[in-house]
Design a protein around this motif. Structure first.
Motif, PDB file in Angstrom:
ATOM      1  N   ARG A   1     -18.707 -24.727  23.944  1.00  0.00           N
ATOM      2  CA  ARG A   1     -18.398 -24.124  22.649  1.00  0.00           C
ATOM      3  C   ARG A   1     -16.925 -23.785  22.478  1.00  0.00           C
ATOM      4  O   ARG A   1     -16.482 -23.510  21.370  1.00  0.00           O
ATOM      5  CB  ARG A   1     -19.235 -22.846  22.470  1.00  0.00           C
TER       6      ARG A   1
ATOM      7  N   ASN B 254     -26.635 -36.975  20.342  1.00  0.00           N
ATOM      8  CA  ASN B 254     -28.043 -36.564  20.330  1.00  0.00           C
ATOM      9  C   ASN B 254     -28.531 -36.647  18.891  1.00  0.00           C
ATOM     10  O   ASN B 254     -27.722 -36.840  17.969  1.00  0.00           O
ATOM     11  CB  ASN B 254     -28.221 -35.173  20.970  1.00  0.00           C
TER      12      ASN B 254
ATOM     13  N   ARG C   8     -26.015 -22.984  25.170  1.00  0.00           N
ATOM     14  CA  ARG C   8     -27.345 -22.494  24.789  1.00  0.00           C
ATOM     15  C   ARG C   8     -27.852 -21.465  25.797  1.00  0.00           C
ATOM     16  O   ARG C   8     -28.622 -20.565  25.427  1.00  0.00           O
ATOM     17  CB  ARG C   8     -28.321 -23.667  24.652  1.00  0.00           C
TER      18      ARG C   8
ATOM     19  N   ASP D 144     -18.592 -35.137  22.575  1.00  0.00           N
ATOM     20  CA  ASP D 144     -19.984 -34.885  22.219  1.00  0.00           C
ATOM     21  C   ASP D 144     -20.099 -34.935  20.695  1.00  0.00           C
ATOM     22  O   ASP D 144     -19.924 -33.919  20.015  1.00  0.00           O
ATOM     23  CB  ASP D 144     -20.383 -33.501  22.754  1.00  0.00           C
TER      24      ASP D 144
ATOM     25  N   SER E  31     -23.037 -28.772  25.856  1.00  0.00           N
ATOM     26  CA  SER E  31     -23.192 -27.604  24.963  1.00  0.00           C
ATOM     27  C   SER E  31     -22.004 -26.667  25.170  1.00  0.00           C
ATOM     28  O   SER E  31     -22.165 -25.455  25.315  1.00  0.00           O
ATOM     29  CB  SER E  31     -24.537 -26.901  25.236  1.00  0.00           C
TER      30      SER E  31
ATOM     31  N   PHE F  25     -26.896 -27.373  29.689  1.00  0.00           N
ATOM     32  CA  PHE F  25     -26.396 -26.914  28.384  1.00  0.00           C
ATOM     33  C   PHE F  25     -25.862 -25.492  28.513  1.00  0.00           C
ATOM     34  O   PHE F  25     -26.610 -24.512  28.407  1.00  0.00           O
ATOM     35  CB  PHE F  25     -27.533 -26.941  27.355  1.00  0.00           C
TER      36      PHE F  25
HETATM   37  O1  G3P Z   1     -24.545 -32.496  24.583  1.00  0.00           O
HETATM   38  C1  G3P Z   1     -25.380 -31.429  24.224  1.00  0.00           C
HETATM   39  C2  G3P Z   1     -24.857 -30.723  23.037  1.00  0.00           C
HETATM   40  O2  G3P Z   1     -24.719 -31.610  21.971  1.00  0.00           O
HETATM   41  C3  G3P Z   1     -25.637 -29.529  22.618  1.00  0.00           C
HETATM   42  O3  G3P Z   1     -24.715 -28.699  22.030  1.00  0.00           O
HETATM   43  O4  G3P Z   1     -23.915 -26.871  20.632  1.00  0.00           O
HETATM   44  O5  G3P Z   1     -26.115 -27.993  20.112  1.00  0.00           O
HETATM   45  O6  G3P Z   1     -25.899 -26.502  22.085  1.00  0.00           O
HETATM   46  P1  G3P Z   1     -25.193 -27.432  21.161  1.00  0.00           P
END
Ligand code: G3P
Length: 215
Positions: A166, A28, A132, A6, A164, A129
């Motif tokens: 971590r 993104n 988040r 990512d 998302s 996600f």
């Molecule tokens: O693929 C989704 C990711 O890039 C979002 O990650 O850490 O911004 O919640 P984050």
């Protein structure tokens, strides 16, 4: 479970691809903005590095514009699919793109109901996600487990990309929950590969070999 990275950082993508573990890439606009370069040039370069699916995000808000933008993005390379945000406009765009054979990744999914809607509209992938959700006191892994359970129960073929993420426990939890794919930040890949006992073990083997190398 397939492992994606990512990021929009091509050096990080090359590094993890060289490990032989990479099946695809998600990006993104936030990740792309960190690279400070033209987004489509960046996506084109990523698609040349990795053979597997590359998700690149459409940023239009109206579904007609999303479809037009997505067609341009998908035309960059054969392995590119288009990230479309979960919304009523997004669902209309997913339906239209799916009908034309353009693969979509429904992004910003935070509930099982949203996941079912994305799949019903024809999304090839969808991205809950986790981090988040955890950030606002929800349980991201529990929602992922629920999505996978519902999809298994009903034979829904949309692939679930756990996103998302971590930390390494998110990756293990995603694998146990049955996610098809985890998309993993570069620093989490580094955390996954490293273990203090491995480091100590390598140092000891090298040190002990020094004792016998001239015998
Ligand atoms: O693929 C989704 C990711 O890039 C979002 O990650 O850490 O911004 O919640 P984050």
């Amino acid at each position: 479970m397939k492992l994606f990275i990512d990021t929009a950082n091509v050096e990080h993508i090359r590094e993890i691809n060289d490990w032989g573990v990479l099946s695809g890439v998600t990006t993104n606009p936030t990740l792309a903005s960190k690279e400070n370069r033209n987004y489509r040039d960046c996506v084109r370069e990523i698609a040349e590095i990795v053979d597997g699916p590359i998700s690149a995000e459409a940023i239009s808000c109206d579904w007609h514009e999303m479809v037009a933008e997505s067609k341009e993005i998908a035309a960059i390379a054969d392995n590119i699919n288009v990230k479309i945000p979960m919304s009523t406009e997004g669902l209309k765009a997913i339906k239209a793109l799916s009908a034309e054979g353009i693969k979509t990744n429904c992004t910003l999914v935070f509930s099982t109901n949203q996941a079912m809607l994305a799949a019903a509209a024809g999304a090839a992938y969808l991205s809950p996600f986790l981090g988040r959700l955890d950030d606002i006191g929800n349980d991201g892994l529990a929602i992922l487990e629920e999505i996978v359970e519902v999809f298994d129960l009903h034979g829904i073929e949309t692939e679930v990309i756990s996103a998302s993420l971590r930390h390494p426990q998110h990756v293990i939890g995603s694998a146990l929950a049955g996610a098809h794919i985890s998309t993993i930040p570069y620093n989490v890949f580094q955390q996954m590969v490293n273990h203090p006992l491995t480091t100590i073990g390598i140092e000891k083997f090298l040190c002990d070999f020094e004792k016998i190398k001239d015998l």
